[in-house]
Design an enzyme around this catalytic site. Structure first.
Site, short mmCIF file in Angstrom:
data_model
loop_
_atom_site.label_atom_id
_atom_site.label_comp_id
_atom_site.label_asym_id
_atom_site.label_seq_id
_atom_site.Cartn_x
_atom_site.Cartn_y
_atom_site.Cartn_z
N THR A 1 58.10 45.37 53.09
CA THR A 1 56.35 45.16 52.80
C THR A 1 55.80 45.62 51.39
O THR A 1 54.57 45.12 51.39
CB THR A 1 55.84 46.14 54.06
OG1 THR A 1 56.21 47.32 53.84
CG2 THR A 1 56.32 45.93 55.41
N ASN B 1 65.42 47.51 52.12
CA ASN B 1 64.72 46.31 52.89
C ASN B 1 64.31 45.25 51.73
O ASN B 1 63.67 45.71 50.81
CB ASN B 1 63.52 46.78 53.58
CG ASN B 1 63.91 47.53 54.68
OD1 ASN B 1 64.88 47.50 55.17
ND2 ASN B 1 62.92 48.43 54.99
N ASP C 1 57.52 59.12 51.85
CA ASP C 1 57.08 58.11 52.81
C ASP C 1 56.08 58.74 53.58
O ASP C 1 56.11 59.54 54.07
CB ASP C 1 58.17 57.58 53.73
CG ASP C 1 57.65 56.24 53.92
OD1 ASP C 1 58.29 55.13 53.38
OD2 ASP C 1 56.67 55.83 55.05
N HIS D 1 62.75 49.49 46.10
CA HIS D 1 62.80 50.93 46.43
C HIS D 1 63.83 51.18 47.59
O HIS D 1 64.23 50.25 48.48
CB HIS D 1 61.50 51.39 47.56
CG HIS D 1 60.88 50.46 48.48
ND1 HIS D 1 60.34 49.39 48.22
CD2 HIS D 1 60.89 50.57 49.80
CE1 HIS D 1 60.10 48.85 49.36
NE2 HIS D 1 60.51 49.47 50.51
N HIS E 1 57.82 46.10 45.46
CA HIS E 1 58.61 46.93 44.33
C HIS E 1 59.79 47.58 44.76
O HIS E 1 59.57 48.45 45.77
CB HIS E 1 57.53 48.02 43.79
CG HIS E 1 57.83 48.93 42.58
ND1 HIS E 1 57.26 48.93 41.48
CD2 HIS E 1 59.21 49.78 42.47
CE1 HIS E 1 57.85 49.83 40.77
NE2 HIS E 1 58.88 50.27 41.08
N HIS F 1 58.87 47.89 37.06
CA HIS F 1 58.71 46.95 38.34
C HIS F 1 59.71 45.91 38.27
O HIS F 1 60.02 45.11 37.44
CB HIS F 1 57.52 46.28 38.13
CG HIS F 1 57.02 45.43 39.35
ND1 HIS F 1 56.62 45.84 40.18
CD2 HIS F 1 57.39 44.19 39.54
CE1 HIS F 1 56.38 44.98 41.30
NE2 HIS F 1 56.93 43.80 40.74
N HIS G 1 65.10 53.70 50.74
CA HIS G 1 64.74 54.51 51.43
C HIS G 1 65.75 55.36 51.82
O HIS G 1 67.05 55.09 52.01
CB HIS G 1 64.62 54.02 53.06
CG HIS G 1 63.42 53.06 53.12
ND1 HIS G 1 62.37 53.28 53.65
CD2 HIS G 1 63.37 51.70 52.64
CE1 HIS G 1 61.22 52.25 53.30
NE2 HIS G 1 61.96 51.18 53.23
N GLY H 1 62.36 43.07 56.00
CA GLY H 1 61.37 43.84 56.67
C GLY H 1 60.83 44.41 55.44
O GLY H 1 59.93 45.61 55.56
N CYS I 1 53.98 50.84 41.64
CA CYS I 1 53.94 51.14 39.98
C CYS I 1 52.72 52.13 39.73
O CYS I 1 52.83 52.89 38.95
CB CYS I 1 53.74 49.80 39.34
SG CYS I 1 54.98 48.56 38.85
P1 AMP Z 1 59.19 48.75 52.97
O1 AMP Z 1 58.71 48.36 54.53
O2 AMP Z 1 60.81 48.63 53.27
O3 AMP Z 1 58.93 47.78 52.02
O4 AMP Z 1 59.06 50.04 52.89
C1 AMP Z 1 57.62 50.50 52.37
C2 AMP Z 1 57.49 52.07 52.61
O5 AMP Z 1 56.09 52.41 52.03
C3 AMP Z 1 57.03 52.27 54.33
O6 AMP Z 1 58.09 53.09 54.70
C4 AMP Z 1 55.53 52.82 54.01
O7 AMP Z 1 55.44 53.91 55.20
C5 AMP Z 1 55.78 53.37 52.77
N1 AMP Z 1 54.39 53.40 52.25
C6 AMP Z 1 53.33 52.67 52.04
N2 AMP Z 1 52.38 53.08 51.41
C7 AMP Z 1 52.68 54.50 50.84
C8 AMP Z 1 52.15 55.42 50.29
N3 AMP Z 1 50.74 55.24 49.76
N4 AMP Z 1 52.77 56.59 49.89
C9 AMP Z 1 53.81 56.80 50.49
N5 AMP Z 1 54.68 55.72 51.02
C10 AMP Z 1 54.01 54.66 51.28
ZN ZN Z 2 55.79 47.61 40.80
#
Ligand code: AMP
Ligand code: ZN
Length: 115
Positions: free
Chosen positions: A96, A88, A31, A101, A99, A47, A103, A94, A8
């Site tokens: 992390t 994910n 990323d 997203h 929010h 969100h 890939h 997986g 967000c």
């Molecule tokens: P996930 O593990 O599927 O939730 O993907 C989260 C992704 O966000 C990971 O591939 C991280 O490398 C990426 N990520 C985390 N922080 C940032 C950031 N500040 N800018 C760009 N990508 C990020």
């Molecule tokens: Zn969010």
């Protein structure tokens, strides 16, 4: 916006990112830890925690998210060579960042099954 949510805050411009696409509903950025030569995250500005938390009224924005992914693939030049699209979801998925997203991974041959 959820002020404690990283994506967000990125969508709002509070945290810097490398933008690839932006409109009133969708934001896409590179990323920070790329898993392929091209690794782009496509997110709804609003969100939504994860795909498992999406509601029927989110269908339109999810459709737009996929349409934008296709546009980005064209603009970035990997629509023809191919790409991987991944949501994910949750612990076993997986995820992390809480929010939703998408890939977009491209620029090398992907493997199946994923790890
Ligand atoms: P996930 O593990 O599927 O939730 O993907 C989260 C992704 O966000 C990971 O591939 C991280 O490398 C990426 N990520 C985390 N922080 C940032 C950031 N500040 N800018 C760009 N990508 C990020
Ligand atoms: Zn969010």
């Amino acid at each position: 916006m959820a002020s404690n949510c990283l994506f967000c805050r990125i969508a709002a411009g509070d945290i810097p990112s490398s933008a690839v696409y932006s409109d009133d509903e969708i934001y896409a950025f590179r990323d920070i830890n790329p898993a392929a030569p091209q690794h782009i995250l496509v997110i709804p500005r609003r969100h939504i925690q994860s795909l498992a938390d999406a509601e029927p009224e989110d269908a339109a924005v999810l459709g737009r998210l996929l349409g934008c992914a296709r546009t980005i693939a064209e603009q970035q030049g990997f629509a023809q060579t191919g790409f991987r699209s991944v949501f994910n979801t949750g612990v076993d998925g997986g995820q992390t960042v809480g929010h939703l997203h998408l890939h977009l991974l491209a620029g090398r041959a992907m493997h199946w099954p994923p790890g």
